[in-house]
Write a protein that holds these residues in place. Structure first.
Motif, short mmCIF file in Angstrom:
data_model
loop_
_atom_site.label_atom_id
_atom_site.label_comp_id
_atom_site.label_asym_id
_atom_site.label_seq_id
_atom_site.Cartn_x
_atom_site.Cartn_y
_atom_site.Cartn_z
N ALA A 28 20.30 -36.89 10.08
CA ALA A 28 19.54 -38.33 9.76
C ALA A 28 19.42 -38.61 8.37
N GLN A 29 18.71 -39.56 7.89
CA GLN A 29 19.57 -40.26 6.65
C GLN A 29 18.97 -39.45 5.98
N GLY A 30 19.10 -38.86 4.79
CA GLY A 30 18.47 -38.95 3.91
C GLY A 30 18.56 -37.56 3.78
N GLU A 31 18.74 -37.24 5.12
CA GLU A 31 18.86 -35.29 5.10
C GLU A 31 19.97 -33.81 4.92
N THR A 32 19.01 -33.29 4.87
CA THR A 32 20.59 -31.90 4.18
C THR A 32 20.73 -30.53 5.35
N ILE A 33 21.81 -30.85 5.97
CA ILE A 33 21.84 -29.45 6.90
C ILE A 33 22.83 -28.95 5.86
N GLY A 34 22.29 -27.31 6.28
CA GLY A 34 23.39 -26.79 6.08
C GLY A 34 24.61 -26.31 6.91
N LEU A 35 25.67 -26.00 6.69
CA LEU A 35 26.28 -25.85 7.63
C LEU A 35 27.10 -23.96 7.49
N VAL A 36 26.81 -23.66 8.06
CA VAL A 36 26.97 -21.82 7.67
C VAL A 36 28.33 -21.39 9.14
N GLY A 37 28.09 -20.01 9.42
CA GLY A 37 29.40 -20.02 10.10
C GLY A 37 30.41 -19.42 9.48
N PRO A 181 31.37 -26.04 -2.05
CA PRO A 181 31.34 -26.58 -3.27
C PRO A 181 31.48 -25.11 -4.01
N SER A 182 31.04 -24.14 -3.73
CA SER A 182 30.93 -22.77 -4.77
C SER A 182 32.00 -22.21 -4.56
N ALA A 183 32.65 -21.98 -3.69
CA ALA A 183 34.65 -21.41 -4.07
C ALA A 183 35.17 -21.34 -5.49
N GLY A 184 35.27 -20.02 -5.83
CA GLY A 184 35.92 -20.23 -7.18
C GLY A 184 34.95 -20.00 -8.26
N MET A 185 33.77 -20.51 -7.91
CA MET A 185 32.73 -20.19 -8.79
C MET A 185 32.08 -19.50 -9.48
N LEU A 211 26.67 -29.67 3.83
CA LEU A 211 27.05 -28.57 3.13
C LEU A 211 27.57 -27.28 4.09
N VAL A 212 28.79 -27.42 3.79
CA VAL A 212 29.46 -25.98 3.66
C VAL A 212 28.84 -24.85 3.07
N GLU A 213 28.46 -23.33 4.09
CA GLU A 213 28.11 -23.01 2.42
C GLU A 213 28.41 -21.31 3.02
N HIS A 214 28.69 -20.60 1.75
CA HIS A 214 28.47 -19.34 2.32
C HIS A 214 27.62 -18.21 1.28
N GLU A 215 26.96 -18.99 0.54
CA GLU A 215 25.94 -18.55 -0.24
C GLU A 215 24.88 -18.97 0.35
N MET A 216 24.00 -17.89 0.80
CA MET A 216 23.07 -17.63 1.49
C MET A 216 22.04 -18.93 0.65
N ASP A 217 21.92 -18.41 -0.69
CA ASP A 217 20.90 -18.91 -2.07
C ASP A 217 20.88 -20.42 -1.72
#
Lengths: 258, 401
Positions: A28-37, A181-185, A211-217
C-alpha cells in the motif's frame, strides 16, 4: 486499503528452475514491507522482474492500476519504481552528482543536437538538478552534500549506500525497492542508515518501500509488515512478531532439525 | 532562479584554490611549454638532440606526476581549463606561423592534428562508450576513399565532401553495429579486427577503388581554390601545407569542442553509466544498445572526416592505410595520451608520429618501441600521459557553457 503495487501469480522460470512461483504481493501507499528469505529464495529475482531487468514468465503486476508486467525498465521507472542494488553499483570514477543524476537521466533531453546547440537550457537544467541532488544528499549527510563533486570512489561504504538511495529517490518514485542495504556494512553503519531511512519516511509519507534484508533487527525496526519467500514462493505474510514465531519460516531459515 | 542550496553546492563543490594568480600563470605557461617542446622537436636534426628532448620530456612527465609543484601545475591547468585551452590555441597558431615555410614540419603537424581528430572520435567510442575499436584506420580510410570518389568524380563542394567522409564512415559502421552490440569486451575487439582485415582485403582485390594502387584524391579546395596552389598568405611566402595544417587544427578544435560538450552533459553521464555498469544503467531506464550505437557512430563520423581531409592532403589513398597496424597506431595514440583526454591525443600523436621521423635510427624498431612504451605507460601511469580529468558539472569550474 487499496494497493499501490499489486502482483498476482508472478512467475519467473530460468529453464527448469522456477525462481518465482506464482507470487502474490501487494504494497500500500506509505507502507514498508520487509522481504526476507534464505539465499536463493527469489528476493532479488523479484526485484529484477519488478524493475524490468528480467521479463517475467507469467502473472500480472501493476503500479496504481498502471500495468507494469513485462514492461521495459524505462516505462517501469517512469511509472514510479526505483531501486538500489545488493552489490554497490556506482560509477566510482565519476562524481557523486553524476551518480545521483543517473536516477533522472531518462527524463532528460538526450539528443546529440540539443546537447550541442541548446547549452543554455542544459545549464539551467543542470543547475536545477544539482540543487535537487544537493538537497537530497544533505538530508542523508551534510558532508555528502559537500562532496557532490568528489569521485564516488572516495566515499565510505555507508555514503556510497546513501548515494545509491539518493539516486533512487531523485526521480520521486512512488515505490522504492531496497536490496540488502546493510550488505557489507558494520552494525553501526547499518543503524545509521536506517535512521536516515526512517527520517526520510517521515518526510515522504506516501512513499512505499520494499526492503530485502537478512538483519532481523533492521526488519523489526523499519517494516510495517513482513513477507517471507522460500524457493520462489510466499510462505508467510504478516507482522514481524508472528513471523519469528512461524514454524515454516524457522524451518526455511534454520532447517528442520532432523 | 538560484536557491541557497545551489550556492552551497557550488561553493562546496569547487576546489579550494579555484582561481589564483600563480594558478593562472601556470595554466598559461604549461601549454606554451608543451608547444615549445613540440617546436623544438620539429627543429632538431641531430639524433642526440632528439634524444636529449626525449629525456627532457620524460623528466618533465615524472616531475609533473611525482613532485608537489608538478602536481599543482597540473591541477591549475585542470581547474582553469578555459585559460589553458586559450593559451594552447595561441601557442599552436604561433607554432604554425613560425614553421610557415617548412613543408615537412607542417605536414607532420597537420598529420598529428588529423590523427588527433580521429583520436577524439576513438575516445568517444572507447573512453566514453566502452567499445574497443580496432578498425579505426579502416574507418579513416573509408573517409579518404569517400573523398577520392566524391571530390574526384563529382562537383560536390569540398566542405560537403569532408562531411560525407564522416557520414559514409558512420553508415558503414552501421553494418558493424549488430555484431558490436551483441558482443562485449574482447569479442567487440575481435569483431572490429575482422572488419578491418576484411575491408583492407576487399579494397586490395577489388578494382572498383583502384585495387592495391589505391586512388588519387584532388587537393582540398573549400572556397574554390586548391590548398595545394596557395603560395602566399597576406604577402608572406608560405608552404602549401600551411592551409592544411590550419584546417586540420580548426577541425581538431571543432572535434574537441563537440566532444567536450557531449562529455559535459547528460549524454556524457549516460555513456559513462552504460560503460561502467550496463545493469545499473538499464535499471534506470537507459538503453545500453542506444548509447553504444551513439558512441560508435559519432566516433566514426569524426574518424571519417579526419580521414577525408588526410586523404586530400596526401593526394592519394591506398589499402595499406586501412591495415591493422595503422589501427593499432591510432589506438596506441589514445591509450598513450590518456583515454578520455582529447589533448592527450596531440601529445601522444607527436610522440608516435613525429619522434620516429626524427630518430631515424629507431625507424625499423618503431612498432617494437611503441609496444614497449604502451606497456610502460600502462604499468606506470595507467591513465596515460594526460589522464582524463574528473567531470565536475558545477557552475564555477564549468567549461560547460
Amino acid at each position: 486499503m487499496t494497493a499501490l503495487l499489486a502482483c498476482s501469480g508472478l512467475t519467473k522460470r530460468f529453464g527448469g528452475l522456477v525462481a518465482l512461483d506464482g507470487l502474490d504481493f501487494a504494497v500500500a501507499q506509505g507502507e514498508t514491507i520487509g522481504l526476507v528469505g534464505p539465499n536463493g529464495s527469489g528476493k532479488t529475482t523479484f526485484f529484477n522482474v519488478l524493475t524490468g531487468l528480467y521479463s517475467p514468465t507469467s502473472g500480472a503486476a501493476s503500479l496504481d492500476a498502471v500495468d507494469i508486467f513485462g514492461k521495459s525498465p524505462q516505462s517501469i521507472g517512469r511509472a514510479g519504481v526505483a531501486r538500489t542494488f545488493q552489490r554497490c553499483r556506482l560509477m566510482l570514477d565519476q562524481t557523486v552528482f553524476d551518480n545521483i543524476a543517473l536516477g533522472v537521466l531518462r527524463a532528460k533531453p538526450l539528443g546529440l543536437l540539443s546537447t550541442l546547440f541548446r547549452r543554455g537550457r542544459l545549464r539551467a537544467d543542470l543547475d536545477a538538478t544539482i540543487a535537487r541532488a544537493h538537497q537530497l544528499a544533505c538530508r542523508f549527510n551534510p558532508q555528502l552534500g559537500a562532496a557532490l563533486f568528489r569521485p564516488a570512489g572516495d566515499l565510505t561504504m555507508i555514503d556510497r549506500r546513501r548515494v545509491e538511495i539518493c539516486r533512487a529517490l531523485i526521480a520521486n518514485p512512488r515505490l522504492l525497492l531496497l536490496d540488502e542495504p546493510s550488505a557489507g556494512m558494520t552494525p553501526d553503519e547499518t543503524r545509521r542508515l536506517m535512521d536516515d531511512l526512517l527520517a526520510f519516511r517521515e518526510e515522504a509519507p506516501h512513499l512505499a518501500v520494499v526492503l530485502v534484508e537478512h538483519e532481523m533487527d533492521v526488519i523489526r525496526r523499519v517494516s510495517d509488515r513482513c513477507v517471507v519467500l522460500n524457493f520462489g514462493r510466499k510462505i508467510f505474510e504478516g507482522l514481524f512478531d508472528a513471523m519469528i514465531e512461524d514454524r515454516e519460516v524457522q524451518t526455511a531459515y534454520l532447517g528442520s532439525g532432523q | 532562479m538560484r536557491s541557497t542550496n545551489l550556492d552551497a553546492a557550488i561553493a562546496t563543490g569547487a576546489p579550494p584554490q579555484a582561481r589564483s594568480l600563480p594558478g593562472t600563470a601556470a595554466a598559461i605557461l604549461v601549454p606554451l611549454a608543451a608547444f615549445g617542446a613540440l617546436a623544438g622537436l620539429l627543429q632538431v636534426h641531430e639524433q642526440w638532440e632528439t634524444g636529449l628532448l626525449v629525456l627532457a620530456f620524460l623528466a618533465a612527465l615524472v616531475l609533473l606526476d611525482r613532485s608537489r609543484a608538478g602536481r599543482s601545475l597540473a591541477e591549475a591547468c585542470r581547474t582553469q581549463s578555459g585559460i589553458a585551452s586559450t593559451s594552447a590555441v595561441l601557442a599552436a597558431l604561433a607554432l604554425l606561423w613560425t614553421f610557415r615555410e617548412d613543408h615537412y614540419s607542417l605536414l607532420m603537424v597537420a598529420t598529428v592534428a588529423l590523427y588527433a581528430v580521429a583520436g577524439v572520435g576513438l575516445n568517444i567510442q572507447m573512453a566514453f562508450g566502452g567499445i574497443a575499436n580496432f578498425a579505426a584506420a579502416a574507418f579513416f580510410s573509408i573517409g579518404a576513399y569517400t573523398a577520392a570518389v566524391l571530390a574526384g568524380h563529382t562537383g560536390l563542394p569540398h566542405l560537403l565532401v569532408l562531411a560525407a567522409g564522416g557520414v559514409v564512415s558512420a553508415l558503414i559502421g552501421v553494418v558493424m553495429l549488430l555484431p558490436v552490440l551483441r558482443t562485449r569486451g574482447h569479442y567487440v575487439a575481435l569483431v572490429t579486427i575482422a572488419f578491418g582485415v576484411l575491408l583492407r582485403t576487399l579494397l586490395e582485390v577489388n578494382d572498383t577503388f583502384g585495387g592495391p594502387q589505391g586512388m588519387k584524391i584532388p587537393g582540398f579546395a573549400p572556397f574554390g581554390s586548391d590548398f595545394g596552389d596557395v603560395a602566399t598568405i597576406a604577402g608572406f611566402d608560405v608552404s602549401f601545407y600551411l592551409p592544411y595544417a590550419l584546417a586540420a587544427a580548426a577541425l581538431f578544435a571543432l572535434a574537441f569542442l563537440a566532444g567536450r560538450m557531449l562529455e559535459r552533459s547528460w549524454v556524457g553521464i549516460a555513456m559513462d553509466a552504460v560503460r561502467t555498469d550496463e545493469i545499473a544503467a538499464s535499471a534506470f531506464g537507459l538503453s545500453p544498445a542506444r548509447w553504444k550505437a551513439t558512441a560508435f557512430l559519432t566516433g566514426n563520423v569524426l574518424i571519417g572526416v579526419a580521414g577525408a581531409l588526410y586523404g586530400m592532403m596526401n593526394g592519394f589513398v591506398n589499402p595499406n592505410g586501412a591495415g591493422f597496424g595503422e589501427s593499432l597506431i591510432m589506438l596506441s595514440i589514445i591509450v598513450l595520451g590518456g583515454l578520455g583526454n582529447f589533448w592527450g591525443a596531440i601529445v601522444a600523436g607527436a610522440v608516435i608520429i613525429i619522434l620516429p621521423e626524427k630518430l631515424q635510427s629507431i625507424q625499423e624498431y618503431r612498432l617494437l618501441i611503441f609496444a614497449v612504451v604502451v606497456i610502460a605507460i600502462l604499468r606506470f601511469r595507467p591513465g596515460g600521459i594526460l589522464p582524463r580529468p574528473l567531470r565536475t558539472l558545477g557552475r564555477q569550474q564549468g567549461g560547460a557553457s
